[in-house]
Design a protein around this motif. Structure first.
Motif, mmCIF file in Angstrom:
data_model
loop_
_atom_site.group_PDB
_atom_site.id
_atom_site.type_symbol
_atom_site.label_atom_id
_atom_site.label_comp_id
_atom_site.label_asym_id
_atom_site.label_seq_id
_atom_site.Cartn_x
_atom_site.Cartn_y
_atom_site.Cartn_z
ATOM 1 N N TYR A 10 0.782 -1.244 0.059
ATOM 2 C CA TYR A 10 0.083 0.074 0.046
ATOM 3 C C TYR A 10 0.743 1.228 0.022
ATOM 4 O O TYR A 10 1.806 1.533 0.885
ATOM 5 C CB TYR A 10 -0.710 -0.079 1.166
ATOM 6 C CG TYR A 10 -2.353 0.703 0.944
ATOM 7 C CD1 TYR A 10 -3.223 0.039 0.178
ATOM 8 C CD2 TYR A 10 -2.523 1.861 1.625
ATOM 9 C CE1 TYR A 10 -4.395 0.502 0.328
ATOM 10 C CE2 TYR A 10 -3.694 2.390 1.437
ATOM 11 C CZ TYR A 10 -4.873 1.882 0.711
ATOM 12 O OH TYR A 10 -5.792 2.595 0.408
ATOM 13 N N GLU A 11 0.659 1.957 -1.042
ATOM 14 C CA GLU A 11 1.724 3.203 -1.102
ATOM 15 C C GLU A 11 0.455 4.497 -0.804
ATOM 16 O O GLU A 11 -0.384 4.780 -1.552
ATOM 17 C CB GLU A 11 2.320 3.542 -2.297
ATOM 18 C CG GLU A 11 3.285 2.036 -2.921
ATOM 19 C CD GLU A 11 3.784 2.375 -4.095
ATOM 20 O OE1 GLU A 11 3.384 3.144 -4.936
ATOM 21 O OE2 GLU A 11 4.567 1.309 -4.446
ATOM 22 N N GLY A 12 1.056 5.161 0.076
ATOM 23 C CA GLY A 12 0.120 6.267 0.517
ATOM 24 C C GLY A 12 -0.660 5.811 1.651
ATOM 25 O O GLY A 12 -0.475 4.701 1.988
ATOM 26 N N LEU A 13 -1.386 6.905 2.214
ATOM 27 C CA LEU A 13 -2.060 6.468 3.372
ATOM 28 C C LEU A 13 -3.802 6.759 3.497
ATOM 29 O O LEU A 13 -4.082 7.589 2.577
ATOM 30 C CB LEU A 13 -1.514 7.013 4.546
ATOM 31 C CG LEU A 13 0.025 6.874 4.966
ATOM 32 C CD1 LEU A 13 0.376 7.822 6.115
ATOM 33 C CD2 LEU A 13 -0.053 5.532 5.347
ATOM 34 N N GLY A 14 -4.432 5.815 3.976
ATOM 35 C CA GLY A 14 -5.711 6.343 4.028
ATOM 36 C C GLY A 14 -6.549 6.247 2.699
ATOM 37 O O GLY A 14 -6.145 5.521 1.679
ATOM 38 N N LYS A 15 -7.577 7.110 2.533
ATOM 39 C CA LYS A 15 -8.377 7.126 1.238
ATOM 40 C C LYS A 15 -7.435 7.519 -0.039
ATOM 41 O O LYS A 15 -7.771 6.969 -0.870
ATOM 42 C CB LYS A 15 -9.241 7.979 1.275
ATOM 43 C CG LYS A 15 -10.403 7.764 2.440
ATOM 44 C CD LYS A 15 -11.580 8.860 2.416
ATOM 45 C CE LYS A 15 -12.833 8.459 3.326
ATOM 46 N NZ LYS A 15 -13.919 9.660 3.377
ATOM 47 N N ASP A 16 -6.329 8.105 0.341
ATOM 48 C CA ASP A 16 -5.481 8.552 -0.932
ATOM 49 C C ASP A 16 -4.399 7.410 -1.255
ATOM 50 O O ASP A 16 -3.920 7.334 -2.325
ATOM 51 C CB ASP A 16 -4.457 9.799 -0.671
ATOM 52 C CG ASP A 16 -5.818 11.000 -0.304
ATOM 53 O OD1 ASP A 16 -6.674 10.953 -1.157
ATOM 54 O OD2 ASP A 16 -5.311 11.910 0.258
ATOM 55 N N GLY A 17 -4.271 6.343 -0.609
ATOM 56 C CA GLY A 17 -3.445 5.533 -0.663
ATOM 57 C C GLY A 17 -3.884 4.559 -1.779
ATOM 58 O O GLY A 17 -5.002 4.522 -2.126
#
Length: 141
Positions: A10-17
C-alpha cells in the motif's frame, strides 16, 4: 501441512493510498485495491471479495468431497458467497458470509443432502476461520 502466500503493498495512506495484491499462484498479480475498490466502484479487488471467493471455493470443494465420501459419483455444485462488511464503532467488521448453493446430485434424497451440506458448511477450513455468522441456502435440482 500446506502453506500458501499472498503479498500486499500500500503506497500512500488512508483514502489517498493505493494498494496492489498478489498471490503465490499469480492468479492475482499486482492487482489494484484501495478505498475506491472497497467502498466505491473503481476497478480492482478488495479483501471482502477475496474472502468471498475463498469461502465459496472452500465450501464447494468440501461439499464435493463429502458427497463423494457418501458414495455419490457425479454432480454439479454452484456456490455464491456474499461477505458483508459493517461499520463497527471506529472501524469495520465482517459480520456474515451468506452461501447460496445450487446443486444437482443424481440419486440423493433431500434430507441426506441437507445433512451433508450442513457438515461441509461447518467443516470447511474457511468457515472455521471466519468469526461471523455463516448462512447456507440451497436449491437441490
Amino acid at each position: 501441512m500446506t502453506t500458501r502466500t499472498a503479498t500486499a503493498r500500500y503506497e500512500g495512506l488512508g483514502k489517498d493510498g493505493k494498494g496492489h495484491v498478489s498471490t503465490q499462484s499469480t492468479v492475482l498479480d499486482n492487482n489494484p485495491y484501495g478505498f475506491g475498490t472497497r467502498f466505491g466502484d473503481e476497478p480492482g479487488t478488495n479483501p471482502e471479495e477475496l474472502i468471498a471467493a475463498a469461502h465459496a471455493s472452500c465450501f464447494t470443494m468440501a461439499l464435493s468431497f463429502a458427497l463423494a465420501g457418501a458414495g455419490f459419483t457425479e454432480g454439479t455444485l454452484d456456490t455464491k458467497a456474499a461477505v458483508q462488511l459493517d461499520k463497527d464503532g471506529d472501524g469495520f467488521t465482517v459480520t456474515r458470509s451468506d452461501l447460496t448453493l445450487t446443486a444437482t446430485v443424481p440419486g440423493i434424497e433431500a434430507a441426506q443432502f441437507d445433512e451433508i451440506a450442513a457438515g461441509a458448511k461447518a467443516g470447511c477450513p474457511i468457515s472455521k476461520v471466519l468469526n461471523c455468522e455463516i448462512t447456507l441456502q440451497h436449491t437441490l435440482n
